[in-house]
Design a protein around this motif. Structure first.
Motif: not given
Length: 175
Positions: A108-129
């Motif tokens: 996963c990664t951390i993305e910083t935008s303005f004064s906020a941080s975001y956890f950006v996960p990687g998924y190996v399947m879709s919601k449907k799967e």
């Protein structure tokens, strides 16, 4: 005179609403608004996972924030600031404590935008799967539980479940 004032007021109101809508859509206004959302000062302590307990207070807060949203599989989750090292610890704790999150990738990664941080996960399947896999898993669990309900000895139950898993599961190397 009153009609004229109401007309100008209506025009100004529409202009303000349109301007706000454009700001939200075109200039990441939603992220800017979310950046003012407060996080708790201390962990809520609502999780009992082994690895959760080993995290620092700030890492526990991030863990809790992620846990509240991760099952909806969002593209990113706003979290309190944390270092890359802390992110790795939180991500590992999420994996180790929650085997049902098999939809998460290995990083996963951390993305910083303005004064906020975001956890950006990687998924190996879709919601449907994921939903389909969970349904299949639930069917297998029910089949096992039905069988072991006839056993009186806990050892027999454990042995049956162990052998069932050994016979039915296999590791798959990721390429």
């Amino acid at each position: 005179m009153v009609k004229k004032i109401l007309k100008y007021f209506a025009i100004a109101s529409v202009g303000i609403i349109l301007g706000f809508a454009i700001w939200l859509l075109a200039f990441n206004g939603v992220e800017k608004i979310q950046s003012y959302v407060e996080f708790p000062d201390k962990p809520q302590g609502t999780y009992s996972g082994f690895y959760y307990k080993k995290l620092s207070d700030n890492e526990k807060i991030v863990y809790e924030v992620i846990m509240d949203e991760i099952e909806t599989m969002p593209k990113k989750i706003r979290v309190p600031d944390l270092s890359e090292e802390s992110l790795k610890k939180v991500f590992d704790a999420l994996h180790y404590d929650n085997s049902e999150f098999f939809f998460l990738g290995d990083n996963c990664t951390i993305e910083t935008s303005f004064s906020a941080s975001y956890f950006v996960p990687g998924y190996v399947m879709s919601k449907k799967e994921y939903k389909k896999c969970m349904e299949e898993l639930e069917k297998e669990k029910n089949k096992i539980m039905k069988t072991v309900s006839g056993f009186s000895d806990d050892f027999e139950k454990e042995l049956y479940i162990h052998n069932y898993v050994i016979d039915k599961c296999q590791y798959v190397d990721k390429v």
